[in-house]
Design an enzyme around this catalytic site. Sequence first.
Site, short mmCIF file in Angstrom:
data_model
loop_
_atom_site.label_atom_id
_atom_site.label_comp_id
_atom_site.label_asym_id
_atom_site.label_seq_id
_atom_site.Cartn_x
_atom_site.Cartn_y
_atom_site.Cartn_z
CE LYS A 19 -3.45 -1.10 -0.54
NZ LYS A 19 -3.85 -1.81 -1.80
CB THR A 23 -0.87 -0.07 -8.22
OG1 THR A 23 -1.23 -0.95 -7.16
CG2 THR A 23 -1.72 -0.37 -9.44
CG HIS A 81 4.67 -6.29 -1.44
ND1 HIS A 81 4.80 -4.96 -1.72
CD2 HIS A 81 3.42 -6.63 -1.84
CE1 HIS A 81 3.69 -4.52 -2.28
NE2 HIS A 81 2.84 -5.50 -2.37
NE ARG A 228 -8.34 3.89 0.29
CZ ARG A 228 -8.56 4.96 1.05
NH1 ARG A 228 -9.78 5.30 1.37
NH2 ARG A 228 -7.55 5.69 1.52
CE LYS A 229 -11.57 9.06 0.29
NZ LYS A 229 -11.43 9.59 1.67
#
Length: 262
Positions: A19, A23, A81, A228-229
């Site tokens: 996170k 991406t 990761h 998402r945002k």
Amino acid sequence: MQEVFKPRPNDIMVASFIKSGTTWLKALTFTIVHRKKYSFSCHPLLKLNSHDCVPHIEFYYGLQDEQYLETLPSPRVLATHVQYSMLSESVTASRCPIVYICREPKDVIVSLWHMIGRSEMPFTRAFELFCEGRAPYGPAWDHVLEYYSSSLHNPEKILFLKYEEMMNDPIDGVMRLANFIGFPFSEEEKKTGLVEEIVELCSFNKLKDLDVNKNNGVGNVKIDYYFRKAIVGDWQTHMTAEMATKLDMITEEKFHDSGFTY
Ligand code: PAP
């Protein structure tokens, strides 16, 4: 993966704690590396999620087809990761560059909760676990510190990027990234606006509205959790002032002697 995976010298590795901008960094790196191969009007990122364009190496050992990575043509853009100290020497001692992205932990935990925790537990519980270092891939701070100190010791091997800086000046970030991985932009490319085009193609607003990023899923994760945002400071809509102070103090304590700040 530690025992079996052998990087090729011209591989490029994207690394991150979850996170933290994976991406996005995958999309940018893939687009920079393959900019001569694909035109922007029918680019793979318009049809595939960036996680399909840039595979996570650890997912291919035990879970999926191990041979798949071998079938990819060079130069491969791969991702992980996994903590730096857990990468095998075949990766850390190889010539392949590693590009790491980190993100402010308050925004990381909010993003993480939306992806894997929202249906499982209230935010306050996810926050407590995160503060205790109980998160996928371990405590966020240790992850960042390992890559940060390795980037200081070996600046030609690891480029250390910050999500917030990339958001603030993506053009500069893309140029640094391209230089580091050995795909610098020519003066001609800069003049014709290629850097801006890459930033636009990989932008949150462009990618989030594509059908592929709305309707499909990667593994058992719904893809809208990857888009998402993308707001720096979204933690303010989830945390009390006390929670923010607690996490800030942990961060300060963890990074105290390192010289690192977000
Ligand atoms: P992962 O570890 O599951 O791969 P990762 O991509 O690292 O996730 O992080 C997802 C975050 O990046 C999301 O943040 P948010 O929850 O705060 O919104 C996501 O919105 C953001 N993100 C995804 N794509 C982009 C992009 N192109 N530009 C900027 N941020 C992005």
